[in-house]
Scaffold this motif. Structure first.
Motif, PDB file in Angstrom:
ATOM      1  N   TYR A  62       0.889  -1.223   0.139  1.00 32.20           N
ATOM      2  CA  TYR A  62      -0.527   0.165   0.068  1.00 32.20           C
ATOM      3  C   TYR A  62       0.487   1.324   0.269  1.00 32.20           C
ATOM      4  O   TYR A  62       2.290   1.629   0.981  1.00 32.20           O
ATOM      5  CB  TYR A  62      -0.566   0.191   1.512  1.00 32.20           C
ATOM      6  N   GLY A  63       0.761   2.088  -0.821  1.00 33.54           N
ATOM      7  CA  GLY A  63       1.970   3.247  -1.437  1.00 33.54           C
ATOM      8  C   GLY A  63       2.233   3.154  -1.441  1.00 33.54           C
ATOM      9  O   GLY A  63       3.707   4.087  -1.939  1.00 33.54           O
ATOM     10  N   GLY A  64       2.434   2.077  -2.044  1.00 31.31           N
ATOM     11  CA  GLY A  64       4.712   1.845  -2.779  1.00 31.31           C
ATOM     12  C   GLY A  64       4.677   0.271  -3.049  1.00 31.31           C
ATOM     13  O   GLY A  64       3.844  -0.462  -3.913  1.00 31.31           O
ATOM     14  N   ALA A  65       6.261   0.118  -3.467  1.00 24.04           N
ATOM     15  CA  ALA A  65       6.196  -1.779  -3.839  1.00 24.04           C
ATOM     16  C   ALA A  65       8.342  -1.944  -3.009  1.00 24.04           C
ATOM     17  O   ALA A  65       8.760  -0.858  -3.106  1.00 24.04           O
ATOM     18  CB  ALA A  65       7.050  -2.048  -5.451  1.00 24.04           C
ATOM     19  N   VAL A  66       7.748  -2.966  -2.671  1.00 23.66           N
ATOM     20  CA  VAL A  66       9.529  -3.349  -2.566  1.00 23.66           C
ATOM     21  C   VAL A  66      10.026  -4.867  -3.570  1.00 23.66           C
ATOM     22  O   VAL A  66       9.055  -5.364  -4.466  1.00 23.66           O
ATOM     23  CB  VAL A  66       9.113  -4.477  -0.998  1.00 23.66           C
ATOM     24  N   SER A  67      11.405  -4.661  -3.742  1.00 24.26           N
ATOM     25  CA  SER A  67      12.292  -5.432  -4.961  1.00 24.26           C
ATOM     26  C   SER A  67      12.188  -6.675  -4.000  1.00 24.26           C
ATOM     27  O   SER A  67      11.913  -7.197  -3.016  1.00 24.26           O
ATOM     28  CB  SER A  67      13.403  -4.993  -4.611  1.00 24.26           C
ATOM     29  N   LEU A  68      11.762  -8.031  -4.988  1.00 22.24           N
ATOM     30  CA  LEU A  68      11.680  -8.994  -4.748  1.00 22.24           C
ATOM     31  C   LEU A  68      13.599  -9.779  -3.870  1.00 22.24           C
ATOM     32  O   LEU A  68      13.510 -10.230  -3.549  1.00 22.24           O
ATOM     33  CB  LEU A  68      12.164  -9.889  -5.989  1.00 22.24           C
ATOM     34  N   SER A  69      14.354  -8.356  -4.101  1.00 22.49           N
ATOM     35  CA  SER A  69      15.526  -8.603  -3.646  1.00 22.49           C
ATOM     36  C   SER A  69      15.179  -8.742  -1.832  1.00 22.49           C
ATOM     37  O   SER A  69      16.142  -9.376  -1.071  1.00 22.49           O
ATOM     38  CB  SER A  69      17.002  -8.095  -4.106  1.00 22.49           C
ATOM     39  N   THR A  70      14.867  -7.822  -1.962  1.00 23.57           N
ATOM     40  CA  THR A  70      14.980  -7.528  -0.193  1.00 23.57           C
ATOM     41  C   THR A  70      13.786  -8.652   0.806  1.00 23.57           C
ATOM     42  O   THR A  70      14.644  -8.924   1.414  1.00 23.57           O
ATOM     43  CB  THR A  70      13.858  -5.945  -0.710  1.00 23.57           C
ATOM     44  N   ILE A  71      12.634  -9.217  -0.318  1.00 22.58           N
ATOM     45  CA  ILE A  71      12.063 -10.217   0.244  1.00 22.58           C
ATOM     46  C   ILE A  71      13.069 -11.531  -0.010  1.00 22.58           C
ATOM     47  O   ILE A  71      13.079 -12.045   1.394  1.00 22.58           O
ATOM     48  CB  ILE A  71      10.700 -10.794  -0.280  1.00 22.58           C
ATOM     49  N   ASN A 133       2.396  -7.444   7.819  1.00 22.07           N
ATOM     50  CA  ASN A 133       3.450  -7.997   7.627  1.00 22.07           C
ATOM     51  C   ASN A 133       3.198  -8.315   5.857  1.00 22.07           C
ATOM     52  O   ASN A 133       2.194  -9.069   5.191  1.00 22.07           O
ATOM     53  CB  ASN A 133       2.454  -9.583   8.174  1.00 22.07           C
ATOM     54  N   LEU A 134       4.191  -8.872   4.967  1.00 20.35           N
ATOM     55  CA  LEU A 134       4.051  -8.702   3.776  1.00 20.35           C
ATOM     56  C   LEU A 134       4.339 -10.049   3.545  1.00 20.35           C
ATOM     57  O   LEU A 134       4.029 -10.350   2.777  1.00 20.35           O
ATOM     58  CB  LEU A 134       5.475  -7.895   3.446  1.00 20.35           C
ATOM     59  N   LEU A 135       4.248 -11.214   4.195  1.00 20.73           N
ATOM     60  CA  LEU A 135       4.396 -12.354   4.036  1.00 20.73           C
ATOM     61  C   LEU A 135       2.347 -13.007   4.164  1.00 20.73           C
ATOM     62  O   LEU A 135       2.611 -14.646   3.950  1.00 20.73           O
ATOM     63  CB  LEU A 135       5.675 -13.342   4.920  1.00 20.73           C
ATOM     64  N   VAL A 136       2.211 -12.199   4.392  1.00 19.05           N
ATOM     65  CA  VAL A 136       0.450 -13.132   5.239  1.00 19.05           C
ATOM     66  C   VAL A 136      -0.330 -12.833   4.167  1.00 19.05           C
ATOM     67  O   VAL A 136      -0.937 -14.136   3.854  1.00 19.05           O
ATOM     68  CB  VAL A 136       0.312 -11.809   6.219  1.00 19.05           C
ATOM     69  N   PRO A 137      -0.048 -11.726   3.024  1.00 18.42           N
ATOM     70  CA  PRO A 137      -1.175 -11.856   1.986  1.00 18.42           C
ATOM     71  C   PRO A 137      -0.953 -13.229   1.024  1.00 18.42           C
ATOM     72  O   PRO A 137      -1.945 -13.936   0.846  1.00 18.42           O
ATOM     73  CB  PRO A 137      -0.898 -10.724   1.235  1.00 18.42           C
ATOM     74  N   ALA A 138       0.344 -13.971   0.739  1.00 21.41           N
ATOM     75  CA  ALA A 138       0.640 -14.944  -0.129  1.00 21.41           C
ATOM     76  C   ALA A 138       0.401 -16.161   1.455  1.00 21.41           C
ATOM     77  O   ALA A 138      -0.001 -17.599   0.455  1.00 21.41           O
ATOM     78  CB  ALA A 138       2.448 -15.281  -0.432  1.00 21.41           C
ATOM     79  N   ALA A 139       0.342 -16.363   2.612  1.00 22.57           N
ATOM     80  CA  ALA A 139      -0.111 -17.107   2.970  1.00 22.57           C
ATOM     81  C   ALA A 139      -0.971 -17.430   3.521  1.00 22.57           C
ATOM     82  O   ALA A 139      -1.772 -18.506   3.798  1.00 22.57           O
ATOM     83  CB  ALA A 139       1.244 -16.649   4.680  1.00 22.57           C
ATOM     84  N   LEU A 140      -2.474 -16.373   3.549  1.00 22.75           N
ATOM     85  CA  LEU A 140      -3.831 -16.436   4.090  1.00 22.75           C
ATOM     86  C   LEU A 140      -4.429 -17.520   2.411  1.00 22.75           C
ATOM     87  O   LEU A 140      -3.832 -16.764   1.134  1.00 22.75           O
ATOM     88  CB  LEU A 140      -3.943 -15.538   3.152  1.00 22.75           C
ATOM     89  N   VAL A 145     -10.690 -15.815   2.257  1.00 23.47           N
ATOM     90  CA  VAL A 145     -10.218 -14.082   2.170  1.00 23.47           C
ATOM     91  C   VAL A 145     -11.964 -13.253   1.487  1.00 23.47           C
ATOM     92  O   VAL A 145     -10.882 -13.829  -0.453  1.00 23.47           O
ATOM     93  CB  VAL A 145      -9.060 -13.274   2.214  1.00 23.47           C
ATOM     94  N   ARG A 146     -12.038 -12.475   1.623  1.00 19.68           N
ATOM     95  CA  ARG A 146     -12.260 -11.223   0.696  1.00 19.68           C
ATOM     96  C   ARG A 146     -12.085 -10.305   0.510  1.00 19.68           C
ATOM     97  O   ARG A 146     -12.012 -10.406  -0.980  1.00 19.68           O
ATOM     98  CB  ARG A 146     -13.757 -10.627   1.111  1.00 19.68           C
ATOM     99  N   ASP A 147     -11.029  -9.861   1.141  1.00 22.89           N
ATOM    100  CA  ASP A 147     -10.125  -8.887   1.153  1.00 22.89           C
ATOM    101  C   ASP A 147      -8.468  -8.886   1.347  1.00 22.89           C
ATOM    102  O   ASP A 147      -9.307  -9.094   2.774  1.00 22.89           O
ATOM    103  CB  ASP A 147     -11.047  -7.151   1.102  1.00 22.89           C
ATOM    104  N   ILE A 148      -7.787  -8.424   1.248  1.00 23.32           N
ATOM    105  CA  ILE A 148      -6.379  -7.469   2.239  1.00 23.32           C
ATOM    106  C   ILE A 148      -5.717  -6.737   1.775  1.00 23.32           C
ATOM    107  O   ILE A 148      -6.239  -6.020   0.777  1.00 23.32           O
ATOM    108  CB  ILE A 148      -5.204  -9.195   1.639  1.00 23.32           C
TER     109      ILE A 148
END
Length: 267
Positions: A62-71, A133-140, A145-148
């Protein structure tokens, strides 16, 4: 990476490639920063980021992005921490999932115990989830889920969670009033005198705000957190409705929880 005026007149595909390269180099960016750098509108940047996220080039926040290398760097740290107290965290996650009602709105903060919780919601339906938690959306589980929604802000590499306001804004800039039915909050330590604490000041402030926006609050912590105090206080014991853990706490903490009217939930 520098972008000159001629580069800014490139075709959208060229701009998106430059944008992707800039995010990869920087690690973490905001929509406003990209719009200014590339001389395009915020809506254009959002569309570009959405497409790059769909293509698996970066992770949209929300409001931007994070690189895959960071993750990828921080995923290893999270994986390592998931191996600590692993069975205990799974027990806590199962108990916490039982508190979540279908159709409800929940908030989940950063950490490996709350990540285990997200994975334990397989039997649930129609949930609205807000998290830092940036890992939660993929773990749900998608069926649950209706909305994340992901809260914006700086990303703390140790936990791969954002640190910022617990809020969202409409296009005009006004802040939307949000609340949830249940906040599920993992903490770093619990003691009878200090309450719930964590090691990072900004995380503590964000967790405090999550608690204030919740009708009910469940604290998630394994028994290794008992009798300890970390740098920043999240709240007193009485701010929670439930403490979910793997084994009964020591007598002094049990008595303090009872006095604070906190329901203790163990396997």
């Amino acid at each position: 990476m520098s972008v000159d005026k001629d580069d800014r007149r490139d075709l959208p595909a060229g701009r998106k490639a430059q944008l992707a390269a800039y995010v990869a180099e920087t690690g973490q960016v905001t929509v406003g920063e990209l719009a200014e750098r590339f001389g395009v509108s915020i809506d254009t940047v959002r569309r570009d980021l959405d497409q790059l996220s769909a293509d698996g080039v970066l992770v949209r926040t929300y409001g931007g992005a994070v690189s895959l290398s960071t993750i990828s760097r921080t995923d290893r740290a999270v994986d390592q921490r998931l191996t600590l107290q692993e069975q205990e965290k799974e027990k806590i996650a199962t108990l916490a999932a039982a508190l979540v009602q279908d159709g409800s709105t929940i908030m989940i903060n950063g950490g490996t115990t709350t990540l285990a919780l997200a994975r334990s919601l397989r039997q649930h339906r129609d949930l609205t989830v807000a998290t830092n938690n940036l890992l939660v959306p993929a773990a749900l589980p998608p069926s649950a889920v209706r909305d994340i929604y992901v809260f914006g802000g700086a990303v703390r590499s140790l936990t791969l969670a954002t640190i910022g306001p617990v809020s969202f804004r409409v296009n005009g800039g006004a802040e939307l009033d949000i609340s949830c039915d249940l906040a599920l909050i993992g903490v770093g330590a619990i003691s009878a005198d200090a309450g719930y604490t964590t090691s990072n000041l900004a995380e503590a402030a964000m967790m405090q705000e999550m608690l204030s926006r919740a009708t009910r609050v469940a604290i998630l912590a394994d028994s290794s957190k008992f009798g300890r105090r970390l740098f920043a206080q999240v709240s007193e014991l009485s701010s929670a409705d439930y403490l979910i853990t793997d084994t009964p706490p020591p007598a002094d903490l049990r008595e303090a929880l009872t006095a604070s009217k906190v329901e203790l939930i163990t396997p």
